[in-house]
Every structure is written in structure tokens, then in C-alpha cells.
Design a protein around this motif. Sequence first.
Motif, short mmCIF file in Angstrom:
data_model
loop_
_atom_site.label_atom_id
_atom_site.label_comp_id
_atom_site.label_asym_id
_atom_site.label_seq_id
_atom_site.Cartn_x
_atom_site.Cartn_y
_atom_site.Cartn_z
N ASP A 77 0.82 -1.21 0.00
CA ASP A 77 0.00 0.00 0.00
C ASP A 77 0.85 1.27 0.00
O ASP A 77 0.44 2.30 -0.52
CB ASP A 77 -0.93 0.01 1.22
CG ASP A 77 -2.00 -1.07 1.13
OD1 ASP A 77 -2.17 -1.64 0.04
OD2 ASP A 77 -2.65 -1.34 2.16
N LEU A 78 2.03 1.19 0.61
CA LEU A 78 2.84 2.40 0.80
C LEU A 78 3.87 2.62 -0.30
O LEU A 78 4.57 3.64 -0.29
CB LEU A 78 3.53 2.36 2.17
CG LEU A 78 2.59 2.42 3.37
CD1 LEU A 78 3.37 2.34 4.68
CD2 LEU A 78 1.73 3.68 3.35
N VAL A 79 3.96 1.66 -1.21
CA VAL A 79 4.98 1.83 -2.25
C VAL A 79 4.72 3.14 -3.01
O VAL A 79 3.57 3.49 -3.29
CB VAL A 79 5.03 0.60 -3.19
CG1 VAL A 79 3.88 0.57 -4.17
CG2 VAL A 79 6.37 0.51 -3.90
N GLY A 80 5.76 3.91 -3.22
CA GLY A 80 5.61 5.20 -3.88
C GLY A 80 5.47 6.36 -2.92
O GLY A 80 5.58 7.52 -3.33
N THR A 81 5.23 6.07 -1.64
CA THR A 81 5.10 7.16 -0.66
C THR A 81 6.43 7.53 -0.02
O THR A 81 6.52 8.54 0.68
CB THR A 81 4.15 6.77 0.50
OG1 THR A 81 4.77 5.71 1.26
CG2 THR A 81 2.80 6.31 -0.01
N GLY A 82 7.43 6.68 -0.20
CA GLY A 82 8.71 6.90 0.47
C GLY A 82 8.79 6.27 1.85
O GLY A 82 9.84 6.29 2.48
N VAL A 83 7.66 5.72 2.32
CA VAL A 83 7.65 5.10 3.65
C VAL A 83 8.01 3.62 3.52
O VAL A 83 7.37 2.88 2.76
CB VAL A 83 6.27 5.23 4.33
CG1 VAL A 83 6.31 4.59 5.73
CG2 VAL A 83 5.85 6.68 4.41
N ARG A 84 9.02 3.22 4.26
CA ARG A 84 9.47 1.82 4.23
C ARG A 84 8.78 1.02 5.33
O ARG A 84 8.31 1.59 6.31
CB ARG A 84 10.99 1.78 4.41
CG ARG A 84 11.71 2.55 3.31
CD ARG A 84 13.19 2.60 3.54
NE ARG A 84 13.58 3.45 4.66
CZ ARG A 84 14.83 3.66 5.03
NH1 ARG A 84 15.81 3.06 4.39
NH2 ARG A 84 15.11 4.46 6.05
N VAL A 85 8.76 -0.28 5.16
CA VAL A 85 8.14 -1.14 6.19
C VAL A 85 9.03 -2.36 6.41
O VAL A 85 9.44 -3.01 5.44
CB VAL A 85 6.73 -1.62 5.79
CG1 VAL A 85 6.08 -2.37 6.96
CG2 VAL A 85 5.84 -0.46 5.35
N THR A 86 9.25 -2.67 7.67
CA THR A 86 10.10 -3.82 8.01
C THR A 86 9.47 -4.62 9.14
O THR A 86 8.95 -4.06 10.10
CB THR A 86 11.50 -3.32 8.48
OG1 THR A 86 12.10 -2.58 7.43
CG2 THR A 86 12.40 -4.50 8.86
#
Length: 253
Positions: A168-177
Motif C-alpha cells: 500500500d505504501l509503495v511510492g510514498t517513500g515510507v518503508r516497512v520492516t
Amino acid sequence: MPNTVFITGASAGFGLACARRFAAAGWNLVLSGRRKDRLNAAAAELSGACAVHTLELDVRDRAAVAAVPASLPPEFARVHTLINNAGLAQGLSPAQDCDLDDWDRMIDTNVKGLAYCTRALLPSLIEVGAGSVINISSVAARWPYPGGNVYGATKAFVRQFSYNLRCDLVGTGVRVTSIEPGLAESEFSLVRFHGDADRAASVYKGAHPLTPDDIAEAVFWVATLPRHVNINSLELMPTSQCWQGLGITRDPA
Ligand code: NDP
Ligand code: 8X3
């Protein structure tokens, strides 16, 4: 202006160690948890190194979590990185003997609480557009063990939620780990065994477990990698821990 990291469960264990690690690098800290006295002690310890805002917050309280962003003082309002760390295990009994209250507490905290915190802080994270959501899952997300029943399932939720969030966040600059630690010494076992200190100590005795500082170092590394690098999941164990193969039960001879 320094980056702001928002840490849930910052009053002990991994969360407190993360607070210390990010403070050493000069980040602004929002430290949340239920035990205000512990958060105040952390603030007193760290406020020489960085700006600290404490927040008495039970992540299970959906309305309280939703109200958090509007409550943050301006210098802490632009949350760059969220560490969803608050969580717990309750009990280690076979499913057929478990207390449903223990199951509720784990689901409410590890699943629903983590989801509430993520949803509440996503607007800020997306506005900043350069940080991370770092979710503390567990080796129990992937590797089953007797008595892990609902705890492991909540951590599998955390892992899969992290992956779906990435989409969902791809393209927002927010990474998820998704961070997936194995045996690590903290108050975790004391909480799991409902305050039985001897049983909790026996979990770690002679095992050279990971320390909260080990986890904090991994979290800090993930959070400070170049912006084009996303660590999807990171599993770490103490050297003393490994898999023991699949168990087999046999008929009596
Ligand atoms: P600790 O018990 O030492 O710390 C847990 C933290 O979570 C405390 O700060 C506690 O704060 C907070 N917390 C618990 N329930 C709530 C709640 N309802 N609302 C807000 N905060 C809450 O354990 P760890 O540091 O070891 O655990 C941190 C995370 O790491 C957990 O998600 C755990 O499942 C996970 N983990 C732990 C491992 C281990 O072996 N220790 C291994 C793998 C994963 P307070 O009580 O003040 O609210
Ligand atoms: C905590 C580690 O192995 O007790 O998540 O589930 S374990």
C-alpha cells in the motif's frame, strides 16, 4: 530539525533500548507505554541527548490511539519513523488448556493495538515520506513451537501486515520492516508467566540470549539505511538457538 521516532512500549525491554539508541543519534523521541513512571525515568535519562515527549498510552485503547497525532507538540508532530514494539505473550500452555483472557490480551495488544497505532500515524509518516514503519514480530511468526498457539499467530499477523503495508505504501517513500527476533532477555518471560520470576529466569539461564541492545541496533540499522533500501524482514536469533527438527509421537511399545 532532527527526525522524530515514535516508539510504542518504550518503558522496558526492546522499546527502551531503541529509545537509548535513537537518542544517542540525536533523534527526537516520542516514548509511549502504560507505565508513566518508567517513561518519566527514560525521559530524565535521555533528555540531555535529545528532545523527549512521553505519552501514557495503552495501544488497545482505539480512541486514545486515534487521538495521539493531534495531541503531539509541534516539534514532535512530524513522525518520521514508527516502531510498533508494544506487545506480549501470555502463557505457554497447550491451546486446549489456555485461558481465553490471555488470548484476548495478546490479540488486542499485538494485533489490534499495532494496527491502531499504524493507522493513526500513517498520515504523518506519509507526509514526511522518508521514514519507516518498523514492526516487532518474532521468530514465532514462522516457526511453530508447543504452547506458541495464539502468540505465534499474532506475530504472523505482524509479519504479513508488514508485507501488505509495503504494497500500500509503495511510492510514498515510507518503508516497512518486520523484525523477527528469537530468544531475547527482557521482561517478556516475566509477563508471559504472569510474574513468576523463577520460571522467567530459567528461560534465559545459560542460553546467552540476545539483549534488548542487540535488537535496538538492528532496528536502528534498518531505520538509517539509505532511503532506496527496504529491509522487508529481518530474523535474528542468539547463536545458541536453532531449529530442532519435526517432532514425532509414537504408539507406546
Ligand atoms: P518487555 O515485556 O520487556 O516490554 C514490553 C513493552 O510493551 C513494555 O514497554 C510494555 O509497557 C509494552 N506494552 C505491553 N502491553 C502494552 C499495551 N497494552 N499498551 C502499551 N504498551 C504495552 O518485552 P520485550 O521488550 O521483549 O518485547 C517487545 C516486543 O518484542 C513485543 O512485541 C514482543 O512480543 C517482541 N518480542 C520479544 C522477544 C523476546 O524474546 N523478548 C522475541 C521476539 C519478539 P507497559 O507495560 O509500560 O505498557
Ligand atoms: C518471543 C520469542 O521464541 O518466545 O517472540 O516466541 S519466543
